[in-house]
Design an enzyme around this catalytic site. Sequence first.
Site, PDB file in Angstrom:
ATOM      1  CG  HIS A  10      -2.062   0.846   1.280  1.00 25.29           C
ATOM      2  ND1 HIS A  10      -2.427   1.657   0.247  1.00 25.29           N
ATOM      3  CD2 HIS A  10      -2.946   1.125   2.291  1.00 25.29           C
ATOM      4  CE1 HIS A  10      -3.480   2.386   0.599  1.00 25.29           C
ATOM      5  NE2 HIS A  10      -3.805   2.082   1.847  1.00 25.29           N
ATOM      6  CG  HIS A  66      -4.374   0.563  -8.462  1.00 21.46           C
ATOM      7  ND1 HIS A  66      -5.703   0.529  -8.120  1.00 21.46           N
ATOM      8  CD2 HIS A  66      -3.773   1.409  -7.601  1.00 21.46           C
ATOM      9  CE1 HIS A  66      -5.889   1.329  -7.091  1.00 21.46           C
ATOM     10  NE2 HIS A  66      -4.744   1.866  -6.742  1.00 21.46           N
ATOM     11  CG  ASP A  77       2.948   4.598  -4.351  1.00 21.39           C
ATOM     12  OD1 ASP A  77       2.894   5.801  -4.044  1.00 21.39           O
ATOM     13  OD2 ASP A  77       2.300   3.710  -3.784  1.00 21.39           O
TER      14      ASP A  77
HETATM   15  N1  CMC Z   1       4.579  -7.086 -10.552  1.00 23.28           N
HETATM   16  C1  CMC Z   1       4.449  -8.323 -11.096  1.00 23.28           C
HETATM   17  N2  CMC Z   1       3.307  -9.023 -11.116  1.00 23.28           N
HETATM   18  C2  CMC Z   1       2.235  -8.441 -10.551  1.00 23.28           C
HETATM   19  C3  CMC Z   1       2.292  -7.157  -9.972  1.00 23.28           C
HETATM   20  C4  CMC Z   1       3.521  -6.472  -9.993  1.00 23.28           C
HETATM   21  N3  CMC Z   1       3.630  -5.256  -9.472  1.00 23.28           N
HETATM   22  N4  CMC Z   1       1.070  -6.823  -9.492  1.00 23.28           N
HETATM   23  C5  CMC Z   1       0.282  -7.865  -9.762  1.00 23.28           C
HETATM   24  N5  CMC Z   1       0.977  -8.840 -10.402  1.00 23.28           N
HETATM   25  C6  CMC Z   1       0.459 -10.110 -10.901  1.00 23.28           C
HETATM   26  C7  CMC Z   1       0.338 -11.124  -9.770  1.00 23.28           C
HETATM   27  O1  CMC Z   1       1.494 -11.888  -9.622  1.00 23.28           O
HETATM   28  C8  CMC Z   1      -0.839 -11.935 -10.231  1.00 23.28           C
HETATM   29  O2  CMC Z   1      -0.374 -12.824 -11.219  1.00 23.28           O
HETATM   30  P1  CMC Z   1      -1.039 -14.282 -11.429  1.00 23.28           P
HETATM   31  O3  CMC Z   1      -2.502 -14.045 -11.665  1.00 23.28           O
HETATM   32  O4  CMC Z   1      -0.316 -14.830 -12.608  1.00 23.28           O
HETATM   33  O5  CMC Z   1      -0.790 -15.024 -10.151  1.00 23.28           O
HETATM   34  C9  CMC Z   1      -1.749 -10.912 -10.921  1.00 23.28           C
HETATM   35  O6  CMC Z   1      -0.860  -9.871 -11.382  1.00 23.28           O
HETATM   36  C10 CMC Z   1      -2.809 -10.305 -10.032  1.00 23.28           C
HETATM   37  O7  CMC Z   1      -2.161  -9.853  -8.840  1.00 23.28           O
HETATM   38  P2  CMC Z   1      -2.917  -9.623  -7.483  1.00 23.28           P
HETATM   39  O8  CMC Z   1      -1.914  -9.538  -6.387  1.00 23.28           O
HETATM   40  O9  CMC Z   1      -4.014 -10.640  -7.358  1.00 23.28           O
HETATM   41  O10 CMC Z   1      -3.590  -8.219  -7.750  1.00 23.28           O
HETATM   42  P3  CMC Z   1      -4.226  -7.282  -6.651  1.00 23.28           P
HETATM   43  O11 CMC Z   1      -5.274  -6.497  -7.329  1.00 23.28           O
HETATM   44  O12 CMC Z   1      -4.613  -8.065  -5.447  1.00 23.28           O
HETATM   45  O13 CMC Z   1      -2.988  -6.370  -6.219  1.00 23.28           O
HETATM   46  C11 CMC Z   1      -1.448  -4.620  -5.982  1.00 23.28           C
HETATM   47  C12 CMC Z   1      -2.847  -5.027  -6.491  1.00 23.28           C
HETATM   48  C13 CMC Z   1      -1.305  -3.117  -6.104  1.00 23.28           C
HETATM   49  C14 CMC Z   1      -1.313  -5.024  -4.504  1.00 23.28           C
HETATM   50  C15 CMC Z   1      -0.377  -5.348  -6.832  1.00 23.28           C
HETATM   51  O14 CMC Z   1      -0.488  -4.967  -8.191  1.00 23.28           O
HETATM   52  C16 CMC Z   1       1.040  -5.099  -6.319  1.00 23.28           C
HETATM   53  O15 CMC Z   1       1.503  -5.811  -5.433  1.00 23.28           O
HETATM   54  N6  CMC Z   1       1.752  -4.054  -6.875  1.00 23.28           N
HETATM   55  C17 CMC Z   1       3.079  -3.711  -6.387  1.00 23.28           C
HETATM   56  C18 CMC Z   1       2.935  -2.861  -5.115  1.00 23.28           C
HETATM   57  C19 CMC Z   1       2.464  -1.449  -5.436  1.00 23.28           C
HETATM   58  O16 CMC Z   1       2.961  -0.795  -6.344  1.00 23.28           O
HETATM   59  N7  CMC Z   1       1.498  -0.970  -4.621  1.00 23.28           N
HETATM   60  C20 CMC Z   1       0.999   0.399  -4.728  1.00 23.28           C
HETATM   61  C21 CMC Z   1      -0.430   0.441  -5.176  1.00 23.28           C
HETATM   62  S1  CMC Z   1      -0.944   2.103  -5.632  1.00 23.28           S
HETATM   63  C22 CMC Z   1      -0.877   2.984  -4.145  1.00 23.28           C
HETATM   64  C23 CMC Z   1      -1.852   2.505  -3.137  1.00 23.28           C
HETATM   65  O17 CMC Z   1      -3.063   2.595  -3.376  1.00 23.28           O
HETATM   66  O18 CMC Z   1      -1.416   2.062  -2.076  1.00 23.28           O
END
Ligand code: CMC
Length: 432
Positions: A268, A307, A363
């Site tokens: 986050h 996201h 970010d």
């Molecule tokens: N790099 C590589 N793969 C990713 C990433 C990433 N940054 N984000 C998601 N994926 C992949 C993940 O491995 C999964 O793949 P698979 O379906 O093959 O297993 C798929 O995409 C879906 O991921 P998820 O974790 O189920 O997606 P989510 O909607 O639960 O997570 C997120 C959203 C923001 C937590 C995630 O994209 C992430 O961890 N990003 C990196 C951390 C980040 O930049 N966070 C800041 C978010 S914006 C500011 C805020 O609001 O806090």
Amino acid sequence: MPEETLSVVDNRTGRRYEIPIRDGAIPATELQKITTDGAGTGMMSYDPAFLNTASCRSAITYIDGERGILRYRGYPIEELADKSSFLEVAYLLIHGELPDPEQAREWVEAITHHTLLHENIKKLIDGFHHDAHPMGILVGTVGALSTFYPDAKDISKAESRRLQILRLIAKMPTLAAFAYRHAIGMPFAYPDSDLSYSGNFLNMMWKATELKYEPNPVLERALDVLLILHADHEQNCSTNVMRAVGSSHADPFSATAAASAALYGPLHGGANEQVLRMLKEIGSISRIPEYVKRVRAGELRLMGFGHRVYKNHDPRARIIKKVADDVLAVTGRSPLLDIALEMERVALADDYFIKHRLYPNVDFYSGIIYAAIGFPVDMFPVLFAIGRTPGWLAQWQEGLLDPEQKIARPRQVYTGPAERHLPGVRQPAAAR
Ligand code: CMC
């Protein structure tokens, strides 16, 4: 006109149910009518991490993740970032309308009036280790403020809520800057009421021996825009925590401490810190392909990408890229920006990122700007928390005033053992 209901047939019993639809949603409690034997608590919906569950009605922030739209109280984020100050946006989030000039004057004056901290808070900060993470200090000290303002418990009184809102928006930057000064062993710099909200924050961070600190106007405005971009984002992890803690009628200082703790996590508000660490670890453009390979192999995540809601682009990331240009024109070009730009180019053309619909989020570039302004990486989530505070407070108040809200208490699907007994515990005959 078609009826606004959803017909559900339970194939276990053959019974049919009509579930009302309101604003495109069905009330989950209506599912309780669906039972196999007419008794018990009926059907539930199962939705870990609230992927498709609205936990509230809200008139504050609108997001359309498919089209990359973000609006506060109806105003597009692009217009607010271009034309408003952070404190005007804070007023908008809390009150629902932008202030007229007189309201803006009163609002700014009231917040400026509350920037000082009780001197005992300084002693509390002094008790932290010199290398304590400033986000940990912020979580601890903002929670501690609740003990200084016992009147904050009067959450049912509008006047009390207003006072706590002013205090929290005013004091978060002071707590943040004091945490930083403690870490570097500098004396605390007191707020300067002549300066803007962001200008004063820069003053409390970096004032040294000069009589009056004069913030660079480009950096001051850049910080203000970044705070605007972070001011609210509807029901994200930390806002959900703010509402949940607020729903127990805890005071808003305690709720803000809890929301800040949620923001601290690397998925986050801690992501901006991780982005900068990642760019430093990559170190040069030539190492990007190797890094992307590891991301593709599932070894690591590309921080600052992806996201939960935005699946085409994050509108805040576009605005931030422009702010980065303005800031770097003042501070000098950053090699990290070159790595980030190349990483973005490579990732956006890569089939893994295309398939997973991963784009730079807010970010990805914010850390580069913060670093160029001079903030150490561990202050990045703290800056996010300062920006998000008006949003948390607007959401907290909206939740309290919503007659449909109750104490947050999700259901669960129990997966543990059925009833069993300790050795030697005799059961009544009927139970055997
Ligand atoms: N790099 C590589 N793969 C990713 C990433 C990433 N940054 N984000 C998601 N994926 C992949 C993940 O491995 C999964 O793949 P698979 O379906 O093959 O297993 C798929 O995409 C879906 O991921 P998820 O974790 O189920 O997606 P989510 O909607 O639960 O997570 C997120 C959203 C923001 C937590 C995630 O994209 C992430 O961890 N990003 C990196 C951390 C980040 O930049 N966070 C800041 C978010 S914006 C500011 C805020 O609001 O806090």
